[in-house]
Design a protein around this motif. Structure first.
Motif, mmCIF file in Angstrom:
data_model
loop_
_atom_site.group_PDB
_atom_site.id
_atom_site.type_symbol
_atom_site.label_atom_id
_atom_site.label_comp_id
_atom_site.label_asym_id
_atom_site.label_seq_id
_atom_site.Cartn_x
_atom_site.Cartn_y
_atom_site.Cartn_z
ATOM 1 N N ALA A 131 -4.663 1.486 -3.648
ATOM 2 C CA ALA A 131 -6.034 1.278 -3.192
ATOM 3 C C ALA A 131 -6.447 -0.187 -3.326
ATOM 4 O O ALA A 131 -7.133 -0.739 -2.447
ATOM 5 C CB ALA A 131 -6.980 2.177 -3.980
ATOM 6 N N LEU A 132 -6.047 -0.830 -4.402
ATOM 7 C CA LEU A 132 -6.384 -2.255 -4.577
ATOM 8 C C LEU A 132 -5.680 -3.124 -3.536
ATOM 9 O O LEU A 132 -6.264 -4.085 -3.009
ATOM 10 C CB LEU A 132 -6.006 -2.698 -5.992
ATOM 11 C CG LEU A 132 -6.823 -2.071 -7.126
ATOM 12 C CD1 LEU A 132 -6.286 -2.503 -8.477
ATOM 13 C CD2 LEU A 132 -8.294 -2.446 -7.001
ATOM 14 N N PHE A 133 -4.423 -2.812 -3.218
ATOM 15 C CA PHE A 133 -3.733 -3.555 -2.168
ATOM 16 C C PHE A 133 -4.366 -3.306 -0.799
ATOM 17 O O PHE A 133 -4.385 -4.202 0.051
ATOM 18 C CB PHE A 133 -2.251 -3.173 -2.138
ATOM 19 C CG PHE A 133 -1.416 -3.888 -3.169
ATOM 20 C CD1 PHE A 133 -1.238 -5.258 -3.108
ATOM 21 C CD2 PHE A 133 -0.814 -3.198 -4.207
ATOM 22 C CE1 PHE A 133 -0.483 -5.936 -4.051
ATOM 23 C CE2 PHE A 133 -0.048 -3.853 -5.161
ATOM 24 C CZ PHE A 133 0.107 -5.231 -5.085
ATOM 25 N N LEU A 134 -4.893 -2.091 -0.592
ATOM 26 C CA LEU A 134 -5.589 -1.826 0.665
ATOM 27 C C LEU A 134 -6.867 -2.651 0.772
ATOM 28 O O LEU A 134 -7.221 -3.131 1.851
ATOM 29 C CB LEU A 134 -5.903 -0.331 0.763
ATOM 30 C CG LEU A 134 -6.485 0.159 2.086
ATOM 31 C CD1 LEU A 134 -5.567 -0.184 3.248
ATOM 32 C CD2 LEU A 134 -6.732 1.662 2.045
ATOM 33 N N ILE A 135 -7.568 -2.830 -0.346
ATOM 34 C CA ILE A 135 -8.745 -3.707 -0.349
ATOM 35 C C ILE A 135 -8.349 -5.141 -0.001
ATOM 36 O O ILE A 135 -9.033 -5.834 0.769
ATOM 37 C CB ILE A 135 -9.429 -3.645 -1.725
ATOM 38 C CG1 ILE A 135 -10.043 -2.265 -1.959
ATOM 39 C CG2 ILE A 135 -10.497 -4.726 -1.852
ATOM 40 C CD1 ILE A 135 -10.665 -2.095 -3.319
ATOM 41 N N LEU A 136 -7.219 -5.603 -0.554
ATOM 42 C CA LEU A 136 -6.735 -6.948 -0.224
ATOM 43 C C LEU A 136 -6.373 -7.058 1.250
ATOM 44 O O LEU A 136 -6.651 -8.091 1.896
ATOM 45 C CB LEU A 136 -5.513 -7.275 -1.091
ATOM 46 C CG LEU A 136 -4.851 -8.637 -0.852
ATOM 47 C CD1 LEU A 136 -5.838 -9.772 -1.098
ATOM 48 C CD2 LEU A 136 -3.613 -8.795 -1.731
ATOM 49 N N ALA A 137 -5.793 -5.996 1.811
ATOM 50 C CA ALA A 137 -5.456 -6.011 3.238
ATOM 51 C C ALA A 137 -6.714 -6.075 4.094
ATOM 52 O O ALA A 137 -6.780 -6.826 5.082
ATOM 53 C CB ALA A 137 -4.636 -4.765 3.585
ATOM 54 N N VAL A 181 0.828 -1.205 0.000
ATOM 55 C CA VAL A 181 0.000 0.000 0.000
ATOM 56 C C VAL A 181 0.862 1.255 0.000
ATOM 57 O O VAL A 181 0.560 2.239 -0.680
ATOM 58 C CB VAL A 181 -0.958 -0.002 1.213
ATOM 59 C CG1 VAL A 181 -1.623 1.360 1.398
ATOM 60 C CG2 VAL A 181 -2.031 -1.059 1.029
ATOM 61 N N ILE A 182 1.973 1.228 0.736
ATOM 62 C CA ILE A 182 2.823 2.419 0.847
ATOM 63 C C ILE A 182 4.003 2.390 -0.105
ATOM 64 O O ILE A 182 4.709 3.392 -0.230
ATOM 65 C CB ILE A 182 3.339 2.582 2.293
ATOM 66 C CG1 ILE A 182 4.159 1.355 2.706
ATOM 67 C CG2 ILE A 182 2.180 2.796 3.247
ATOM 68 C CD1 ILE A 182 4.772 1.469 4.069
ATOM 69 N N THR A 183 4.234 1.285 -0.788
ATOM 70 C CA THR A 183 5.380 1.203 -1.710
ATOM 71 C C THR A 183 4.964 1.173 -3.178
ATOM 72 O O THR A 183 5.821 1.361 -4.042
ATOM 73 C CB THR A 183 6.230 -0.044 -1.408
ATOM 74 O OG1 THR A 183 5.419 -1.217 -1.489
ATOM 75 C CG2 THR A 183 6.852 0.063 -0.019
ATOM 76 N N ALA A 184 3.701 0.932 -3.476
ATOM 77 C CA ALA A 184 3.257 0.890 -4.876
ATOM 78 C C ALA A 184 3.341 2.287 -5.492
ATOM 79 O O ALA A 184 3.025 3.289 -4.852
ATOM 80 C CB ALA A 184 1.832 0.352 -4.965
ATOM 81 N N LYS A 185 3.758 2.348 -6.742
ATOM 82 C CA LYS A 185 3.920 3.630 -7.425
ATOM 83 C C LYS A 185 2.577 4.215 -7.863
ATOM 84 O O LYS A 185 2.407 5.427 -7.888
ATOM 85 C CB LYS A 185 4.835 3.461 -8.637
ATOM 86 C CG LYS A 185 6.268 3.095 -8.275
ATOM 87 C CD LYS A 185 7.137 2.997 -9.524
ATOM 88 C CE LYS A 185 8.567 2.666 -9.150
ATOM 89 N NZ LYS A 185 9.461 2.574 -10.349
#
Length: 213
Positions: free
Chosen positions: A32-38, A22-26
């Motif tokens: 946002a998609l990684f936050l949904i996965l989290a 979430v904090i390393t994706a460019k």
């Protein structure tokens, strides 16, 4: 190791990996998609802990509403985070140190609550009620005043957010419903009596066919 423990480690690993991305994706959309996965992984962990109400609330509220709205805003506004991430690696050591300190403080506070010799057993009547109903009874009886205080704080935050967005601009045009209601028919429509006008008949054109003597 049973299946529940194995699933706990799997979902926890996915949760940690998604949180880092979430904090390393460019791309902001990828974050946002990684936050949904989290959020989904955290919901699965809560399901393993038999907190079904919290798990479904996380899926419905955060994934189904908040994150979908956030994705719409990000994709419609085309927000670029390149300038925001300019000093990311420069401030990473200090941010990592602060994060480790916060994690240690939270562990020091929360760990004593997990050191229980024996978990309290529920009665047969309480077990029949279910997790959601027991949570509602606990919140609206023993924690009613903290719930009301939290509701008042959220109400104040909503009013403050609305007040911040109600700044009047000189170049904006708006309608006043109170003035529109006070308008009468005479103010909108005025009938004026005018005398009829009659056009004079056109003069006959000279006959060009008459020849000269």
């Amino acid at each position: 190791m049973d299946i529940t423990t194995a699933l706990f480690y799997v979902f926890s690993a996915v949760l940690l990996g998604a949180s880092v991305r979430v904090i390393t994706a460019k791309s902001t959309v990828h974050s946002a998609l990684f936050l949904i996965l989290a959020f989904f992984s955290a919901s699965c962990v809560w399901m393993l802990l038999k907190a079904e109400f919290l798990a479904i609330t996380l899926v419905l509220v955060y994934i189904g509403a908040v994150m979908v709205l956030f994705l719409f805003v990000v994709m419609m506004l085309d927000i670029t985070s390149d300038r925001v991430r300019d000093g990311f690696w420069k401030h990473l050591p200090m941010a990592a140190l602060v994060g480790v300190l916060i994690a240690l403080e939270m562990a020091a506070i929360l760990m004593p609550g997990f050191r229980l010799k024996e978990a309290p057993e529920l009665s047969a009547a309480a077990a029949k009620l279910g997790n959601t109903k027991l949570l509602g009874i606990e919140v609206y009886t023993h924690y009613l005043y903290p719930l009301q205080i939290a509701a008042v704080l959220l109400l104040v935050a909503i009013i403050a957010a609305i007040a911040l967005t109600l700044r009047r601009r000189k170049d904006s045009r708006s309608q006043d419903p109170s003035e529109q209601v006070k308008v009468k028919k005479a103010d909108r429509l005025r009938i004026i009596k005018m005398a009829p006008t009659v056009e004079a008949p056109a003069a006959p054109a000279a006959d060009n066919n008459t020849g000269a003597a």
